[in-house]
Design a protein around this motif. Structure first.
Motif, PDB file in Angstrom:
ATOM      1  N   ILE A  89       0.845  -1.206   0.000  1.00 17.08           N
ATOM      2  CA  ILE A  89       0.000   0.000   0.000  1.00 17.08           C
ATOM      3  C   ILE A  89       0.876   1.249   0.000  1.00 17.08           C
ATOM      4  CG2 ILE A  89      -1.646   1.321   1.385  1.00 17.08           C
ATOM      5  CD1 ILE A  89      -2.875  -1.308   2.268  1.00 17.08           C
ATOM      6  N   TYR A  90       1.983   1.195   0.733  1.00 14.78           N
ATOM      7  CA  TYR A  90       2.921   2.325   0.780  1.00 14.78           C
ATOM      8  C   TYR A  90       3.401   2.683  -0.622  1.00 14.78           C
ATOM      9  CZ  TYR A  90       7.528   4.536   1.561  1.00 14.78           C
ATOM     10  OH  TYR A  90       8.625   5.352   1.520  1.00 14.78           O
ATOM     11  N   TRP A  91       3.818   1.677  -1.389  1.00 14.84           N
ATOM     12  CA  TRP A  91       4.328   1.953  -2.739  1.00 14.84           C
ATOM     13  C   TRP A  91       3.198   2.326  -3.696  1.00 14.84           C
ATOM     14  CZ3 TRP A  91       9.032   3.226  -3.146  1.00 14.84           C
ATOM     15  CH2 TRP A  91      10.011   2.657  -2.320  1.00 14.84           C
ATOM     16  N   ALA A  92       2.031   1.773  -3.490  1.00 17.57           N
ATOM     17  CA  ALA A  92       0.892   2.149  -4.331  1.00 17.57           C
ATOM     18  C   ALA A  92       0.548   3.629  -4.151  1.00 17.57           C
ATOM     19  CB  ALA A  92      -0.316   1.277  -3.989  1.00 17.57           C
ATOM     20  N   GLN A  93       0.684   4.128  -2.944  1.00 15.62           N
ATOM     21  CA  GLN A  93       0.421   5.549  -2.689  1.00 15.62           C
ATOM     22  C   GLN A  93       1.459   6.426  -3.378  1.00 15.62           C
ATOM     23  OE1 GLN A  93       0.411   5.430   1.591  1.00 15.62           O
ATOM     24  NE2 GLN A  93      -1.794   5.079   1.724  1.00 15.62           N
ATOM     25  N   TRP A  94       2.706   5.971  -3.386  1.00 14.09           N
ATOM     26  CA  TRP A  94       3.730   6.737  -4.107  1.00 14.09           C
ATOM     27  C   TRP A  94       3.425   6.757  -5.611  1.00 14.09           C
ATOM     28  CZ3 TRP A  94       6.676  10.354  -2.600  1.00 14.09           C
ATOM     29  CH2 TRP A  94       7.252  10.373  -1.327  1.00 14.09           C
ATOM     30  N   ALA A  95       3.019   5.620  -6.143  1.00 11.01           N
ATOM     31  CA  ALA A  95       2.669   5.569  -7.571  1.00 11.01           C
ATOM     32  C   ALA A  95       1.556   6.562  -7.885  1.00 11.01           C
ATOM     33  CB  ALA A  95       2.252   4.145  -7.952  1.00 11.01           C
ATOM     34  N   GLU A  96       0.595   6.656  -7.005  1.00  8.99           N
ATOM     35  CA  GLU A  96      -0.510   7.585  -7.195  1.00  8.99           C
ATOM     36  C   GLU A  96      -0.034   9.044  -7.127  1.00  8.99           C
ATOM     37  OE1 GLU A  96      -4.836   8.596  -5.087  1.00  8.99           O
ATOM     38  OE2 GLU A  96      -3.706   6.776  -4.551  1.00  8.99           O
ATOM     39  N   SER A  97       0.986   9.317  -6.286  1.00  7.54           N
ATOM     40  CA  SER A  97       1.473  10.702  -6.161  1.00  7.54           C
ATOM     41  C   SER A  97       2.148  11.191  -7.437  1.00  7.54           C
ATOM     42  CB  SER A  97       2.445  10.804  -4.985  1.00  7.54           C
ATOM     43  OG  SER A  97       3.682  10.170  -5.271  1.00  7.54           O
ATOM     44  N   PHE A  98       2.675  10.265  -8.246  1.00  7.45           N
ATOM     45  CA  PHE A  98       3.308  10.651  -9.510  1.00  7.45           C
ATOM     46  C   PHE A  98       2.279  10.870 -10.617  1.00  7.45           C
ATOM     47  CE2 PHE A  98       7.118   8.721  -7.569  1.00  7.45           C
ATOM     48  CZ  PHE A  98       8.059   9.690  -7.867  1.00  7.45           C
ATOM     49  N   GLU A  99       1.050  10.421 -10.419  1.00  6.91           N
ATOM     50  CA  GLU A  99       0.037  10.457 -11.460  1.00  6.91           C
ATOM     51  C   GLU A  99      -0.182  11.862 -12.039  1.00  6.91           C
ATOM     52  OE1 GLU A  99      -2.177   8.227 -13.919  1.00  6.91           O
ATOM     53  OE2 GLU A  99      -1.343   7.345 -12.076  1.00  6.91           O
ATOM     54  N   PRO A 100      -0.290  12.941 -11.222  1.00 11.01           N
ATOM     55  CA  PRO A 100      -0.528  14.280 -11.798  1.00 11.01           C
ATOM     56  C   PRO A 100       0.573  14.746 -12.740  1.00 11.01           C
ATOM     57  CG  PRO A 100      -1.018  14.273  -9.445  1.00 11.01           C
ATOM     58  CD  PRO A 100      -0.343  12.980  -9.733  1.00 11.01           C
ATOM     59  N   LEU A 101       1.810  14.243 -12.546  1.00 12.79           N
ATOM     60  CA  LEU A 101       2.910  14.681 -13.417  1.00 12.79           C
ATOM     61  C   LEU A 101       2.736  14.167 -14.842  1.00 12.79           C
ATOM     62  CD1 LEU A 101       6.053  14.178 -11.114  1.00 12.79           C
ATOM     63  CD2 LEU A 101       4.520  16.144 -11.293  1.00 12.79           C
ATOM     64  N   LEU A 102       1.969  13.102 -15.024  1.00 13.30           N
ATOM     65  CA  LEU A 102       1.819  12.503 -16.346  1.00 13.30           C
ATOM     66  C   LEU A 102       1.051  13.397 -17.306  1.00 13.30           C
ATOM     67  CD1 LEU A 102       0.979   8.814 -15.299  1.00 13.30           C
ATOM     68  CD2 LEU A 102       3.203   9.800 -15.873  1.00 13.30           C
ATOM     69  N   THR A 103       0.317  14.364 -16.792  1.00 10.36           N
ATOM     70  CA  THR A 103      -0.450  15.269 -17.657  1.00 10.36           C
ATOM     71  C   THR A 103       0.125  16.683 -17.660  1.00 10.36           C
ATOM     72  OG1 THR A 103      -1.959  15.743 -15.814  1.00 10.36           O
ATOM     73  CG2 THR A 103      -2.568  13.938 -17.318  1.00 10.36           C
ATOM     74  N   HIS A 104       1.330  16.857 -17.147  1.00 10.54           N
ATOM     75  CA  HIS A 104       1.960  18.181 -17.112  1.00 10.54           C
ATOM     76  C   HIS A 104       2.312  18.618 -18.538  1.00 10.54           C
ATOM     77  CE1 HIS A 104       4.769  21.410 -15.962  1.00 10.54           C
ATOM     78  NE2 HIS A 104       4.123  21.402 -14.806  1.00 10.54           N
ATOM     79  N   ASP A 105       2.298  19.950 -18.792  1.00 12.83           N
ATOM     80  CA  ASP A 105       2.572  20.428 -20.151  1.00 12.83           C
ATOM     81  C   ASP A 105       4.046  20.365 -20.515  1.00 12.83           C
ATOM     82  OD1 ASP A 105       3.485  22.362 -18.478  1.00 12.83           O
ATOM     83  OD2 ASP A 105       2.206  23.983 -19.233  1.00 12.83           O
ATOM     84  N   ASN A 106       4.931  20.096 -19.530  1.00 16.60           N
ATOM     85  CA  ASN A 106       6.375  19.980 -19.800  1.00 16.60           C
ATOM     86  C   ASN A 106       6.714  18.508 -20.006  1.00 16.60           C
ATOM     87  OD1 ASN A 106       9.306  19.636 -19.224  1.00 16.60           O
ATOM     88  ND2 ASN A 106       9.202  21.865 -18.909  1.00 16.60           N
ATOM     89  N   THR A 107       7.319  18.212 -21.154  1.00 15.59           N
ATOM     90  CA  THR A 107       7.638  16.825 -21.494  1.00 15.59           C
ATOM     91  C   THR A 107       8.565  16.192 -20.462  1.00 15.59           C
ATOM     92  OG1 THR A 107       7.427  17.353 -23.836  1.00 15.59           O
ATOM     93  CG2 THR A 107       8.572  15.292 -23.273  1.00 15.59           C
ATOM     94  N   ARG A 108       9.540  16.963 -19.993  1.00 17.73           N
ATOM     95  CA  ARG A 108      10.522  16.413 -19.054  1.00 17.73           C
ATOM     96  C   ARG A 108       9.862  16.043 -17.723  1.00 17.73           C
ATOM     97  NH1 ARG A 108      15.519  20.391 -18.718  1.00 17.73           N
ATOM     98  NH2 ARG A 108      13.847  21.910 -18.359  1.00 17.73           N
ATOM     99  N   ILE A 109       8.892  16.846 -17.312  1.00 15.39           N
ATOM    100  CA  ILE A 109       8.185  16.530 -16.067  1.00 15.39           C
ATOM    101  C   ILE A 109       7.342  15.265 -16.253  1.00 15.39           C
ATOM    102  CG2 ILE A 109       6.422  17.321 -14.446  1.00 15.39           C
ATOM    103  CD1 ILE A 109       9.131  18.682 -14.119  1.00 15.39           C
TER     104      ILE A 109
END
Length: 783
Positions: A733-753
């Protein structure tokens, strides 16, 4: 088939090896599995097993492959194979290597074990299931390993093994105590009682305390089992015999309380998960209570034959019988009445032994106060004035006023009597109160203050109290009056207090506040000050009761707890939040050098951030570090400093500094400061520290700066976890929460982010899957 015992002992699996694997893999299968079993959890090398059994490596490999497919052998790494579950190992080792004349030799294979501790544990398990492991081999391996892991399971093999450990390795008693109490209690109890002498730790919070081990053993016996009574009787016999050789009444009373306890309590781990614990507690049966009451005549006979200074265990025992609902939710009126009747019997017998001990009588009176019983007790009126039995009730102010009035009348009466006689009585009452665990209400210091205000020669009274053995609270009022009246004997009395540890508080409090203080006494006061006096120093400084020159000495004291207390007290003194001009420089130095607590430090730092900056700079520049007590104050300081101060702190960091949390705090939410950090190559070890934490908000700006500085998306996504990983509960569950925290970065307008987000999410999901696999194995094999 209903034969659980056969499964638990490994017998069923051992038979299954023969009936299932031997027809498929050949008659050597059982012998090969037994050979690998000798390695325990750490396993054995395949070539060592093949050589010892005089089999070809190819033949062994074929058998091993089949056994692994059947789930019997598991690769544990480093070219070793282990047999699972452990119970199977024990049965096979018994049948193949230690079953009599047909047994195969294994001594040479044992020598090739990669872990002698694991092999020893495995042989212990086999011997527990009937394997004829020779005594000399067993003892040789136990002595060779000399590991804490093997002593307890070895001692559980039986009384003989347990006795051998206690006789030859008595230092292992803490490890084998549970086994010894279960197997050879008459031998274990005296040894544990001896170890309890001088151990002043509280039993409730120290399960390894020798007396706690005895208590747990007695109370873990289930009601309606023979052990519920037999263990208590064994403890009674052993304690009385032990006392004849080691006359320590308090330790004996503690043990006798367990003998007479009407309660049971136990806990056990779930067989399916070591993370689940079941706690049970309650009362023994009414019939068992009756038997326990039958032990009282032997106990009271013992109590009458010895001198007892501390009756605490007996007071606790009365509570156990008077308040059964503390351990049982439902208690019938019949049982409750019977229990209270026995408590009354104990109290009556103890009262009859303590006519000359008002403290004991007073405490028993308090215990029974809410019960409608008449105790054969006459309370001492003087003692009852100093340590009243009445509680505050509904109108506590009225009750307090009445007690104060009675205490004042006693003081008036005593002030007209001989100082030496009154001092002896006061001290005796204090001793009685301590022995009876009566700490509050306590009017003795109040009475001493009233007497000191009345008598003509306070120094005479102070001297009498000192000679009688009084503590600081009784001596200080007389010393204070003597000091204020410039009594010529005051300096010598003050010196006596500073030389006697029990009177240090009186000497310090009077010496620091007295209008007149001989010059040669201040150094003596300063020499004994330490953290014991810090709270009192803070109070005196807050009240402005210490002259300026002595406050200055406190602010420069070598003990930081003293200097910090004086600085805090000065800050709190009226007008609060200000410092006298004459003390400002010394006060600031004391705060910067010594302050650790957030309590006053936060207000000081917010009012003057330059102090916060100096406080941080000192600890960073000198690589002094931050203690656990100052963590919160450090965070406050990092919040209030400005941009330039943050940059300046980065310049102060040397090669020996490794506190990444401080670096994180300096650059937190400040991209400009983080940019400065990234340009400093001497601090390259800290470049990614400010990226620890959830990847949101200003974190993205810092991540872009790190990318521009040459760090990869992989490095940055890894940095979010910081240098320490920890979690509560399920790791997956700990690692699943970290995976979820990265989710918003996947739609960022900067390719590198977006790249950082994808790498971070993939890494977290991989860790989650790894954790799920580990948790699945834990569910099957245990942790």
């Amino acid at each position: 088939k209903g034969d659980v015992r056969q499964i638990a002992l490994g017998e069923a699996l051992s038979r299954d090896i023969r009936t299932t694997f031997e027809p498929l893999l050949g008659p050597e299968a059982t012998t090969i599995v037994a050979a690998f079993s000798l390695g325990g959890d750490k396993g054995m090398f395949m070539d060592a097993v093949a050589a010892h059994l005089e089999l070809s490596l190819i033949n062994v490999r074929q058998v091993v492959t089949g056994l692994a497919a059947g789930g019997v052998l598991t690769d544990v790494g480093q070219d070793r194979l282990s047999v699972r579950p452990p119970s199977l190992r024990y049965a096979l080792i018994r049948d193949v290597f230690f079953s009599g004349a047909t047994s195969l030799p294994c001594s040479e294979l044992i020598k090739q074990s990669p872990d002698i501790v694991e092999t020893t544990l495995t042989l212990i398990g086999a011997r527990a299931r009937g394997a004829a492991v020779p005594d000399d081999l067993m003892i040789e391996m136990i002595n060779q390993t000399d590991s804490d892991k093997v002593w307890e399971p070895f001692s559980y093999l039986g009384p003989n093994e347990c006795n051998w450990v206690l006789e030859n390795h008595p230092d292992r008693l803490p490890i084998v105590a549970e086994a010894a109490l279960n197997l050879v209690p008459h031998k274990a109890i005296p040894l544990l009682l001896n170890r309890a002498i001088g151990d002043t730790r509280q039993l409730h919070s120290n399960p390894d305390h020798p007396l706690r081990r005895i208590e747990d053993w007695v109370k873990s016996a289930e009601p309606r089992s023979s052990q519920a009574i037999s263990r208590r009787e064994t403890l009674l016999d052993s304690t009385l015999s032990w006392f004849a050789e080691s006359p320590n009444a308090y330790i004996a009373l503690q043990a006798l309380r367990f003998v007479l306890s009407p309660t049971f309590a136990d806990s056990e781990m779930s067989p399916g998960s070591k993370l689940a614990v079941t706690f049970r507690r309650g009362l023994v049966t009414q019939a068992e209570m009756s038997t326990i009451r039958g032990f009282w005549p032997r106990v009271i006979e013992f109590l009458r034959s010895v001198s007892i200074e501390d009756w605490g265990p007996m007071f606790d025992l009365m509570h156990d019988w008077l308040y059964p609902n503390r351990v049982a939710e439902r208690v019938s009126d019949e049982i409750r009445s019977s229990m209270q009747e026995f408590a009354y019997l104990m109290a009556t017998d103890i009262i009859g032994m303590n006519d000359a001990h008002p403290g004991v009588l007073s405490h028993i009176s308090r215990i029974f106060k809410q019960f409608e019983v008449q105790l054969p007790i006459d309370l001492n009126p003087e003692f009852d004035t100093l340590f009243p039995t009445k509680d505050w009730g509904q109108d506590w102010k009225e009750t307090q006023a009445k007690q104060a009035n009675t205490a004042e009348k006693l003081a008036k009466n005593w002030s007209l009597q001989d100082a030496r006689h009154v001092a002896e009585r006061m001290v005796q009452y204090e001793v009685e109160a301590r022995a009876a665990h009566l700490n509050w209400p306590r009017w003795s210091p109040f009475v001493a203050e009233k007497i000191a205000a009345e008598v003509q020669s306070p120094s005479t009274w102070a001297s009498a109290l000192i000679q009688a053995g009084a503590d600081s609270e009784l001596v200080a009022p007389f010393l204070q009056v003597a000091a204020s009246g410039h009594d010529p004997e005051y300096p010598e009395l003050l010196k006596m207090c500073l030389e006697e540890p029990r009177l240090h508080f009186a000497g310090v409090s009077v010496g620091l506040t007295a209008t007149f203080l001989p010059e040669d006494i201040l150094p003596a006061i300063m020499s004994i000050l330490d953290d014991r006096f810090s709270n009192w120093i803070e109070i005196l400084c807050t009240r402005l009761q210490i002259p300026d020159d002595r406050v200055a000495a406190l602010l420069t004291h070598s003990d930081c707890s003293v200097a910090a207390a004086a600085a805090t007290g000065e800050w709190q003194a009226a007008p609060e939040g200000t410092v006298r001009e004459s003390l400002k420089t010394l006060w600031r130095t004391a705060v910067v050098n010594c302050l650790e607590s957030e309590y006053e430090g936060e207000e000081i730092f917010r009012q003057d951030p330059s102090i916060a900056f100096d406080w941080l700079q000192l600890r960073i520049k000198e690589n002094r570090g931050f203690s656990y007590r100052s963590d919160n104050l450090r965070n406050v300081a990092l919040q209030v400093i400005n941009l330039e101060q943050r940059k300046h702190l980065l310049e102060q960091i040397g090669d020996g500094f490794w506190d990444s949390e401080v670096i994180h705090g300096i650059a937190d939410d400040e991209p400009e400061v983080y940019h400065t950090l990234l340009q400093n190559q001497q601090l390259k070890r800290f470049h990614l520290a400010p990226l620890a934490g959830n990847p949101t908000g200003v974190w993205i700006d810092k991540a872009l700066l790190a990318l521009d500085a040459g760090y990869s998306a992989s490095d940055i996504s890894q940095a979010v976890y910081g240098s320490h990983w920890s979690w509560i509960g399920s790791e997956s569950i700990y690692w699943a929460q970290w995976a979820e925290s990265f989710e918003p970065l996947l739609t960022h307008d900067n390719t590198r982010i977006r790249t950082i987000g994808q790498i971070g999410k993939d890494r977290a999901l991989a860790q989650r899957d790894r954790a799920l696999t580990k948790e699945r194995l834990a569910d099957i094999y245990g942790r």
